[in-house]
Design an enzyme around this catalytic site. Structure first.
Site: not given
Ligand code: G6P
Length: 609
Positions: A101, A482, A489, A505, A604
């Site tokens: 990874n 949000e 998404e 604007h 994620k």
């Molecule tokens: C990714 C996920 C989002 C999340 C972001 C930050 O883009 O798809 O859902 O808000 O990462 O992730 P974290 O684990 O740092 O909250």
């Protein structure tokens, strides 16, 4: 993002590895592969698409009977989504087999160097170069070859590697990418996160950066890549199996939206002293004095976590009177930010592994800031890198679109701002009032959730529309961001969130007949201003969907559709107003036939920058 599973033990590795890959599917991926040590070499299978495709290919295959193996879900970075680019990768002789990874930044130079030594490459990946490098440096000891190779690479990685020369050894290492080792009896399960481990054991430890673990069936050795012994800190994983299973719901996102009342009760439990009008946050106590004297707070994170931080800005300035800024971690880390004495940087992250957020935190610490974490995943890298912090306690979040982590983050930020507020200028009465409001949130979210069918019906009306606007003011401006993020998404509908007054604007040019415009129009200081913004949209033919406070008779004259939330003190209102927006996004994705929990291109946990 990419997921690693490894196993060494006494039972067949194949089923266990495939099951582990399925548990990691939620992280986001586009192809998968598996390698199992056999009597006559390593059995390898790869497939593009779902883990189920890999499983299908394995059904017809001989071999794969061994009890040592590694597996991987890939989220393409170097090279297209093809079977050839899938992990595991081997060297030309098939002696070394590796999953990885992260990104090896100097892979091109390594490839050139290896090419001169006769190695050839089948794939476009940085990983294949690493497998060949380990093979090139192999001299009878897999761990030593791994260490030697990792000393040559720059970038972030988590790897698991096996070799036909040592068929009873599994070596794993990390720098940047998360990796945990589950400790069973006579067996070890290695994985990118606990969800692939908890079905087998609750005892686990996280590898630190530059740490390597060498596993055999009856021995474990953890050291640095410079060969210094490290004593791992074994912990009990809190996640229970039922927490990472669907339990009667169709999707994880749906489950996580609906479990918000229960999750938030856990977030608040034991942290509120109602009689004294105080918040008790054990994770901040050692640094309470420093925090009270803070001159500036900087909230940082990415995605949904940043939106929670934006709400935190309002809360800290309102309740604790501390100047607060919010900044994307990806920008903060490279901006050479000015961190003066008395600056506290607060990293917000569900996973605790987001590469940019972690780097921003490191940058802030280097510049002398006190580092706080608001993290969900216990034992994650960010939670281990901070001076102090507060866990969300909302349980594992599997749905890629973050929901319960968002409300958990906002609830924790509310508590933190009250914790500091009371120690600074806030009166007991005001604090008690806000505590009472906060305690009422879980029951009120339940009331919002009861309107799910109605929210679905409103969503259905507009499901053909390709452009949506989300608007709010004050503390509900981040809620609008949000709401728009959730919709795009998972339903792939274009959506923009903005402060309602900003519409004039520029975005007002987008308003055409029937364009869905979602307004957060709950009762609050700027209610009449929001009504004026609504009028501007309707005058141009936009279709207004208002999130409004129950009992508000006036809104009926202004909105085409209304989604109701119970009355609540304005600073805490995002905890309620976001819920209908989460449900709208969920239903929009369902109605459009998308895979809610595996949205295209998204991960994620974003562990590369
Ligand atoms: C990714 C996920 C989002 C999340 C972001 C930050 O883009 O798809 O859902 O808000 O990462 O992730 P974290 O684990 O740092 O909250």
């Amino acid at each position: 993002m990419c997921g690693i599973v490894g196993y060494i033990g006494t039972v067949s590795a194949k089923g266990l590895l495939v099951e582990g890959l399925k548990r990691l599917e939620y992280r986001g991926y586009d192809s998968a592969g598996i390698a199992v040590m056999g009597d006559k070499g390593i059995d390898i299978e790869r497939a593009v698409g779902r883990v189920a495709n890999l499983e299908g290919k394995l059904e017809g295959r001989k071999g794969f009977g061994g009890s040592l193996g590694i597996a991987h879900t890939r989220w393409a970075t170097h090279g297209a989504v093809t079977e050839t680019n899938c992990h595991p990768h081997t060297d030309n002789a098939g002696k070394i087999c590796l999953v990885h990874n992260g990104i090896i930044e100097n892979y091109a130079a390594i490839r050139t160097w290896l090419g001169k030594r006769g190695h050839t490459f089948n794939s476009e990946t940085d990983t294949e170069a690493l497998a060949c490098l380990v093979a090139e440096l192999y001299d009878g000891d897999l761990e030593a070859a791994g260490n030697a190779a990792l000393k040559e690479v720059t970038g972030a990685y988590a790897i698991a590697v096996i070799s036909t020369e040592e068929p009873d050894v599994l070596v794993c290492a990390r720098k940047g990418g998360p990796l945990m080792v589950g400790v069973g009896s006579g067996e070890y399960v290695v994985a990118s996160d606990p969800s692939a481990i908890v079905a087998h054991t609750n005892r686990a430890f996280a590898l630190d950066d530059y740490n390597v673990v060498r596993l055999t069936r009856d021995s474990i050795r953890t050291s640095t890549i410079h060969n210094k012994d490290v004593t791992p800190k074994v912990m009990m994983l809190e996640a229970q199996l039922e927490e990472i299973e669907l339990g009667g719901f169709d999707h994880y996102m749906q489950k996580e939206i609906f479990e918000q009342p229960r999750a938030l009760r856990t977030t608040l439990r034991g942290r509120i002293d109602r009689d004294e009008g105080r918040i008790v946050l054990g994770g901040l106590l050692n640094n309470a004095k420093e925090l009270v004297r803070a001159r500036k707070l900087i909230m940082t994170g990415q995605g949904t976590a940043l939106h929670a931080g934006m709400i935190g800005e309002y809360l800290f300035e309102d309740f604790a009177k501390i100047p607060t800024e919010v900044e994307y971690a990806s920008e903060f880390r490279y901006r050479n930010p000015i961190v003066e004495e008395g600056t506290v940087v607060c990293a917000i992250s569900q996973s605790g592994e987001t590469a940019d957020t972690l780097a921003a935190l490191d940058e802030a610490k280097d510049k002398g800031a006190l580092a706080l974490g608001i993290v969900n995943s216990v034992g994650s890298t960010i939670s281990r890198s901070t001076d102090a912090g507060v866990y969300l306690r909302v349980g594992p979040e599997i749905g890629v679109a973050s929901t319960k982590a968002f409300t958990g983050q906002v609830a924790v930020l509310t508590m933190m701002s009250l914790f500091l507020g009371r120690r600074r200028l806030m009166s007991v009465e005001k604090c008690k009032q806000m505590i009472g409001e906060l305690e009422g949130v879980p029951d009120k979210i339940e009331l919002v959730l009861q309107q799910a069918d109605q929210i679905k019906a409103v969503t259905e009306k507009h499901i053909e529309k390709e452009n949506w606007l989300f608007m709010g003011r004050g503390v509900n401006y981040p809620t609008a961001l949000e709401g728009a993020l959730k919709l795009k998404e998972i339903s792939y509908i274009h959506a923009e969130g903005m402060p309602a007054a900003e519409m004039k604007h520029g975005p007002i040019a987008l308003i055409t007949d029937g364009l869905p415009a979602v307004f957060i129009a709950n009762q609050g200081a700027q209610y009449t201003k929001v009504l004026a913004n609504i009028a501007e949209v309707r005058a141009r033919g936009g279709h207004v969907i208002a999130v409004a406070t129950e009992g508000d008779a006036e809104i009926k004259d202004h909105a085409d559709d209304i989604l109701w939330v119970p009355e609540i003190a304005e600073p805490l209102s995002p905890l309620l107003t976001v819920v209908p927006l989460q449900l709208m996004a969920y239903y929009a994705a369902l109605l459009r036939g998308h895979d809610v929990d595996k949205p295209r291109n998204l991960a994620k946990s974003v562990t590369v920058e």
